[in-house]
Design a protein around this motif. Structure first.
Motif, PDB file in Angstrom:
ATOM      1  N   THR A  53       0.784  -1.078   0.001  1.00 52.56           N
ATOM      2  CA  THR A  53       0.028   0.085  -0.105  1.00 52.56           C
ATOM      3  C   THR A  53       0.938   1.193   0.060  1.00 52.56           C
ATOM      4  OG1 THR A  53      -0.180   0.222   2.279  1.00 52.56           O
ATOM      5  CG2 THR A  53      -1.784  -1.214   1.428  1.00 52.56           C
ATOM      6  N   GLN A  54       0.443   2.266  -0.572  1.00 51.84           N
ATOM      7  CA  GLN A  54       0.889   3.602  -0.439  1.00 51.84           C
ATOM      8  C   GLN A  54      -0.110   4.458   0.086  1.00 51.84           C
ATOM      9  OE1 GLN A  54       4.524   4.330  -1.899  1.00 51.84           O
ATOM     10  NE2 GLN A  54       4.408   2.101  -1.201  1.00 51.84           N
ATOM     11  N   ARG A  55      -0.165   4.454   1.209  1.00 54.07           N
ATOM     12  CA  ARG A  55      -1.400   5.274   1.890  1.00 54.07           C
ATOM     13  C   ARG A  55      -1.532   6.701   1.833  1.00 54.07           C
ATOM     14  NH1 ARG A  55      -4.570   1.822   4.719  1.00 54.07           N
ATOM     15  NH2 ARG A  55      -3.781  -0.081   5.071  1.00 54.07           N
ATOM     16  N   ALA A  56      -0.545   7.238   1.827  1.00 55.50           N
ATOM     17  CA  ALA A  56      -0.284   8.820   1.605  1.00 55.50           C
ATOM     18  C   ALA A  56      -0.920   9.183   0.360  1.00 55.50           C
ATOM     19  CB  ALA A  56       0.978   9.257   1.762  1.00 55.50           C
ATOM     20  N   VAL A  57      -0.692   8.620  -0.806  1.00 58.82           N
ATOM     21  CA  VAL A  57      -1.304   8.994  -2.008  1.00 58.82           C
ATOM     22  C   VAL A  57      -2.415   8.061  -2.523  1.00 58.82           C
ATOM     23  CG1 VAL A  57       0.799  10.026  -2.783  1.00 58.82           C
ATOM     24  CG2 VAL A  57       0.524   7.521  -3.128  1.00 58.82           C
ATOM     25  N   ARG A  58      -2.792   7.142  -1.701  1.00 57.79           N
ATOM     26  CA  ARG A  58      -4.079   6.372  -1.854  1.00 57.79           C
ATOM     27  C   ARG A  58      -3.743   5.557  -3.114  1.00 57.79           C
ATOM     28  NH1 ARG A  58      -4.956   8.336   2.536  1.00 57.79           N
ATOM     29  NH2 ARG A  58      -6.577   9.540   3.165  1.00 57.79           N
ATOM     30  N   GLN A  59      -2.684   4.677  -3.201  1.00 55.57           N
ATOM     31  CA  GLN A  59      -2.033   3.880  -4.330  1.00 55.57           C
ATOM     32  C   GLN A  59      -1.908   2.600  -3.772  1.00 55.57           C
ATOM     33  OE1 GLN A  59       0.967   6.207  -6.241  1.00 55.57           O
ATOM     34  NE2 GLN A  59      -0.631   6.793  -7.922  1.00 55.57           N
ATOM     35  N   ILE A  60      -1.843   1.672  -4.708  1.00 50.94           N
ATOM     36  CA  ILE A  60      -0.982   0.367  -4.526  1.00 50.94           C
ATOM     37  C   ILE A  60      -0.142   0.255  -5.345  1.00 50.94           C
ATOM     38  CG2 ILE A  60      -1.270  -2.153  -4.518  1.00 50.94           C
ATOM     39  CD1 ILE A  60      -4.311  -1.951  -4.170  1.00 50.94           C
ATOM     40  N   SER A  66      11.276  -6.269 -12.656  1.00 49.35           N
ATOM     41  CA  SER A  66      12.279  -5.244 -12.753  1.00 49.35           C
ATOM     42  C   SER A  66      11.874  -3.866 -12.523  1.00 49.35           C
ATOM     43  CB  SER A  66      13.352  -5.479 -13.726  1.00 49.35           C
ATOM     44  OG  SER A  66      14.051  -6.804 -13.548  1.00 49.35           O
ATOM     45  N   GLN A  67      10.484  -3.712 -12.050  1.00 45.43           N
ATOM     46  CA  GLN A  67      10.132  -2.404 -12.191  1.00 45.43           C
ATOM     47  C   GLN A  67       9.060  -2.402 -11.072  1.00 45.43           C
ATOM     48  OE1 GLN A  67       7.791  -1.829 -15.667  1.00 45.43           O
ATOM     49  NE2 GLN A  67       7.310  -3.903 -15.914  1.00 45.43           N
ATOM     50  N   GLY A  68       8.765  -1.119 -10.685  1.00 45.45           N
ATOM     51  CA  GLY A  68       7.666  -0.394  -9.630  1.00 45.45           C
ATOM     52  C   GLY A  68       6.642   0.212 -10.313  1.00 45.45           C
ATOM     53  N   ILE A  69       5.375  -0.445  -9.964  1.00 47.91           N
ATOM     54  CA  ILE A  69       4.304   0.420 -10.670  1.00 47.91           C
ATOM     55  C   ILE A  69       3.420   0.934  -9.640  1.00 47.91           C
ATOM     56  CG2 ILE A  69       2.597   0.155 -12.344  1.00 47.91           C
ATOM     57  CD1 ILE A  69       5.287  -0.410 -13.665  1.00 47.91           C
ATOM     58  N   HIS A  70       2.765   2.109  -9.913  1.00 46.19           N
ATOM     59  CA  HIS A  70       1.818   2.393  -8.992  1.00 46.19           C
ATOM     60  C   HIS A  70       0.656   2.748  -9.731  1.00 46.19           C
ATOM     61  CE1 HIS A  70       5.433   4.325  -7.052  1.00 46.19           C
ATOM     62  NE2 HIS A  70       4.762   4.279  -6.025  1.00 46.19           N
ATOM     63  N   PHE A  71      -0.459   1.937  -8.872  1.00 48.28           N
ATOM     64  CA  PHE A  71      -1.755   1.916  -9.280  1.00 48.28           C
ATOM     65  C   PHE A  71      -2.734   2.839  -8.648  1.00 48.28           C
ATOM     66  CE2 PHE A  71       0.362  -2.039 -10.770  1.00 48.28           C
ATOM     67  CZ  PHE A  71      -0.461  -2.152 -12.042  1.00 48.28           C
ATOM     68  N   SER A  72      -3.523   3.460  -9.288  1.00 51.43           N
ATOM     69  CA  SER A  72      -4.529   4.330  -8.595  1.00 51.43           C
ATOM     70  C   SER A  72      -6.121   3.768  -8.826  1.00 51.43           C
ATOM     71  CB  SER A  72      -4.571   5.559  -9.123  1.00 51.43           C
ATOM     72  OG  SER A  72      -3.180   6.301  -8.909  1.00 51.43           O
ATOM     73  N   TYR A  73      -6.930   3.781  -8.107  1.00 49.78           N
ATOM     74  CA  TYR A  73      -8.246   3.581  -8.327  1.00 49.78           C
ATOM     75  C   TYR A  73      -8.944   4.286  -9.228  1.00 49.78           C
ATOM     76  CZ  TYR A  73     -12.655   1.140  -7.542  1.00 49.78           C
ATOM     77  OH  TYR A  73     -13.880   0.420  -7.676  1.00 49.78           O
ATOM     78  N   TRP A  80      -8.103  -0.868 -10.755  1.00 47.92           N
ATOM     79  CA  TRP A  80      -6.909  -0.192 -10.200  1.00 47.92           C
ATOM     80  C   TRP A  80      -5.909   0.031 -11.699  1.00 47.92           C
ATOM     81  CZ3 TRP A  80      -5.856   1.508  -5.478  1.00 47.92           C
ATOM     82  CH2 TRP A  80      -6.638   1.406  -4.457  1.00 47.92           C
ATOM     83  N   LYS A  81      -5.712   1.165 -12.106  1.00 51.20           N
ATOM     84  CA  LYS A  81      -5.082   1.283 -13.235  1.00 51.20           C
ATOM     85  C   LYS A  81      -3.515   2.084 -12.918  1.00 51.20           C
ATOM     86  CE  LYS A  81      -8.922   1.773 -16.232  1.00 51.20           C
ATOM     87  NZ  LYS A  81      -9.686   2.884 -17.163  1.00 51.20           N
ATOM     88  N   GLU A  89      -3.305  -2.832 -15.759  1.00 51.97           N
ATOM     89  CA  GLU A  89      -4.363  -3.021 -14.674  1.00 51.97           C
ATOM     90  C   GLU A  89      -3.909  -3.812 -13.529  1.00 51.97           C
ATOM     91  OE1 GLU A  89      -7.403  -4.884 -12.449  1.00 51.97           O
ATOM     92  OE2 GLU A  89      -6.260  -6.000 -13.737  1.00 51.97           O
ATOM     93  N   LEU A  90      -3.982  -3.643 -12.370  1.00 49.09           N
ATOM     94  CA  LEU A  90      -3.207  -4.292 -11.282  1.00 49.09           C
ATOM     95  C   LEU A  90      -3.239  -5.639 -11.250  1.00 49.09           C
ATOM     96  CD1 LEU A  90      -2.504  -3.183  -7.949  1.00 49.09           C
ATOM     97  CD2 LEU A  90      -4.355  -5.035  -7.805  1.00 49.09           C
TER      98      LEU A  90
END
Length: 110
Positions: A53-60, A66-73, A80-81, A89-90
């Protein structure tokens, strides 16, 4: 930005669905470990897919391939995209990472 209660509800549903799919796979093929705000899926090769979770920005955030992807609802689609507009999509992304690291197919419960 969505309120914290809504975010917590959505995240709980995501983690429950991911865990149910992972638990249906032989633990010798894919091991699932959930601790608070993080779910780690580990293949026998020790490669991992990490969902956090990335609570401060409301993301997962998902780390894999080999990458990090942020998903927003996305309220409009109920999915979650990725936040960069790449069309990821998540649940599909996690399934792709799991397939890459373990060869297993995640089957999400309805």
């Amino acid at each position: 930005m969505m309120d914290e209660a809504r975010y917590n509800q959505l995240v709980a549903a995501v983690f429950k669905r991911l865990l149910a799919a992972a638990d249906a796979i032989d633990p010798d093929v894919l091991e699932a470990d959930s601790t608070g705000d993080m779910l780690t899926l580990t293949a026998p090769s020790r490669e991992k897919c990490i969902v956090n979770t990335q609570r401060a920005v409301r993301q997962i955030w998902v780390a894999g391939k080999s990458q990090g992807i942020h998903f927003s609802y996305d309220e409009a689609t109920g999915t979650w995209k990725d936040d960069k507009g790449r069309g990821l999509e998540l649940f599909s992304f996690v399934a792709d990472v799991v397939r890459d690291i373990s060869g297993a197919e995640l089957a999400y419960p309805g």
